[in-house]
Design an enzyme around this catalytic site. Structure first.
Site, mmCIF file in Angstrom:
data_model
loop_
_atom_site.group_PDB
_atom_site.id
_atom_site.type_symbol
_atom_site.label_atom_id
_atom_site.label_comp_id
_atom_site.label_asym_id
_atom_site.label_seq_id
_atom_site.Cartn_x
_atom_site.Cartn_y
_atom_site.Cartn_z
ATOM 1 N N GLU A 169 59.799 41.631 51.987
ATOM 2 C CA GLU A 169 60.457 42.689 52.763
ATOM 3 C C GLU A 169 60.226 42.371 54.230
ATOM 4 O O GLU A 169 59.132 42.573 54.752
ATOM 5 C CB GLU A 169 59.868 44.055 52.390
ATOM 6 C CG GLU A 169 60.066 44.453 50.934
ATOM 7 C CD GLU A 169 61.520 44.669 50.569
ATOM 8 O OE1 GLU A 169 62.353 44.840 51.493
ATOM 9 O OE2 GLU A 169 61.835 44.663 49.375
ATOM 10 N N CYS A 183 61.009 48.933 60.479
ATOM 11 C CA CYS A 183 61.724 47.709 60.106
ATOM 12 C C CYS A 183 63.222 47.935 59.952
ATOM 13 O O CYS A 183 64.001 46.992 60.073
ATOM 14 C CB CYS A 183 61.142 47.124 58.821
ATOM 15 S SG CYS A 183 61.183 48.241 57.405
#
Length: 459
Positions: A212, A246
């Protein structure tokens, strides 16, 4: 922790997994419930740790960290029994008489490496999925958020025996030692650069990975968008956690016809949500450390700043800031920002916007604000990105019914809910062939009549 200690812990976890103790679904559910209860009992300490590390208010800590972690745990407690069942599938006529089924099975010993920006949620969410799937887990939280890492270690020590789940704190030395070991699965959340290292180390043992990562997630605003509402939702998504998210909108790609209107709307929303003096707002956080504070300051071009730009070195704070007249040559467009700096670029038509986005690495998220269905469809079809929203930002991250993950440079694999359970499970495909009949056509010597039967079954 020394390498020998890590190796010893790994051996204990492998032995525990091989004993079959984690295969019992009831034990998995009990473990998830115990973890949930321990988090609830320590909620005040978790929120205090997040305030020390990132300056998060209790509201933001619960909304974006503790509450989301509890939600994932609750979902897994309710559904693990169903997810763990064998699933029967159709058997082809050529395999008559058989029962075909898929059996979800845990990988074994899992390493979860989590980041500093949402240090609690991004540790507990994948942990919940891994436990539900029946694995043992070694957690490695970030050294950049030491207070949160410490409370995570305390929670894990109380809720689990170390051979089942253990938390290893520390920095680069511990990271390197862990990545030299043989795990059955590695789940990493963090930067693209470290992601390269994780994948390289995992390849030594052919260990499967979920990465990720991140990237410069675009936020498109076309000339049909409801500008005031778009500004409200962009300001929320961009400056939440001081931009250290993010999936935050990294930059705005705006139709040139509505740029000035959008800038004024963004300024009004920043003032409404954070006040005229954001650095005095008790609910506004801080940059994680001096290294990242100075990195962000180096990206700021005063001549192109149309709002904000104030900094406080002592508190490591930067006000919500907006930049105009930005090009891809500017420093701020050379890397993922990961801070409260919002550059605005423009385009002439939606096809140009698509070409711009697709000429750069695929991102973890993409957002479009539009009332034009044709434009929305074009973006959905022609742009590659991990996930995103239409007329909102970041909320797709909080949906347990959908997987969350990247594509290309922004990562591989996904998790959350059922997708998370599947991520930490190997699906065994099994055929249970009955013994009371045995069709002869597959055996030699081959006969013409059998050829006809094979052609009948396989077409």
């Amino acid at each position: 922790m020394e390498t020998k200690e890590i190796q010893a812990m790994l051996q204990k976890q492998r032995a525990y997994f091989q004993s079959g103790a984690t295969l019992l679904v009831e034990k998995r559910i009990e473990s998830l419930q115990r973890l949930k209860n321990t988090i609830l009992a320590n909620q005040d300490k978790i929120e205090e740790a997040l305030r020390k590390d990132l300056g998060k208010s209790n509201t933001e800590s619960y909304m974006c960290e503790v509450g989301l972690a509890l939600s994932e745990l609750t979902y897994m407690i309710r559904h693990t029994r169903k997810f763990a069942r064998e699933k029967r599938v159709r058997t082809p006529l050529s395999q008559y008489v058989s029962r075909s089924f898929i059996k979800p099975s845990p990988y074994g010993v899992v390493l979860i490496m989590s980041p500093w920006n949402y240090p609690f949620m991004l540790t507990i969410d994948p942990l919940a999925d891994a436990i539900a799937a029946g694995n043992t887990v070694i957690l490695k939280p970030s050294a950049y958020s030491p207070h949160t890492s410490a409370i995570i270690e305390k929670i894990i020590r109380f809720a689990f025996d170390p051979e089942y789940v253990t938390c290893i704190t520390g920095g680069r030395k511990e990271n390197q030692a862990l990545l030299e070991q043989k795990f059955d699965y590695i789940f990493f959340t963090g930067s693209k650069n470290v992601g390269h290292t994780v994948m390289k180390k995992a390849s030594r043992y052919l260990t499967p990975v979920t990465l990720e990562l991140g990237g410069k997630s675009p936020c498109i605003v076309d000339d049909s968008a409801k500008i005031d509402l778009a500004a409200k939702r962009i300001v929320f998504g961009k400056y939440l956690n001081c931009g250290q998210t993010c999936v935050a909108p990294d930059y705005i790609l705006c139709d040139e016809k509505v740029k000035d209107h959008l800038i004024q709307a963004l300024i009004r929303e920043i003032q409404r949500q954070y006040g005229l003096k954001p650095l005095e707002n008790a609910h506004y956080g801080k940059i994680i450390n001096e290294k990242h504070f100075h990195r962000l300051c180096s990206l700021m071009d005063e001549e192109k700043c149309v709002y904000g730009g104030q900094t406080n070195h002592q508190t490591l704070q930067i006000t919500p800031t907006v930049f105009d007249s930005i090009t891809w040559k500017d420093a701020i467009m050379q890397e993922e920002i990961f801070g409260p700096l919002l550059p605005i670029l423009t385009y002439h038509d939606i096809n140009e916007a698509i070409r711009t986005i697709e000429s750069h690495p695929h991102t973890l998220a993409l957002y479009i604000f539009s009332q034009n269905k044709t434009n929305i469809e074009k973006i959905k079809q022609h742009c590659q990105f991990g996930g995103g929203c239409i007329n909102d930002t970041i909320i797709h991250l909080a949906t347990t019914q959908m997987g969350f993950g990247g594509v290309g440079d922004s990562g591989m694999g996904s998790y959350h809910g059922k997708v998370g359970f599947d991520t930490f499970s190997h699906k065994k495909s099994i055929v249970d062939k009955k013994t009371w009949i045995d069709l002869p056509m597959r055996y030699q010597p081959y006969k013409s009549i059998y050829d006809k039967m094979i052609h009948f079954f396989l077409k």
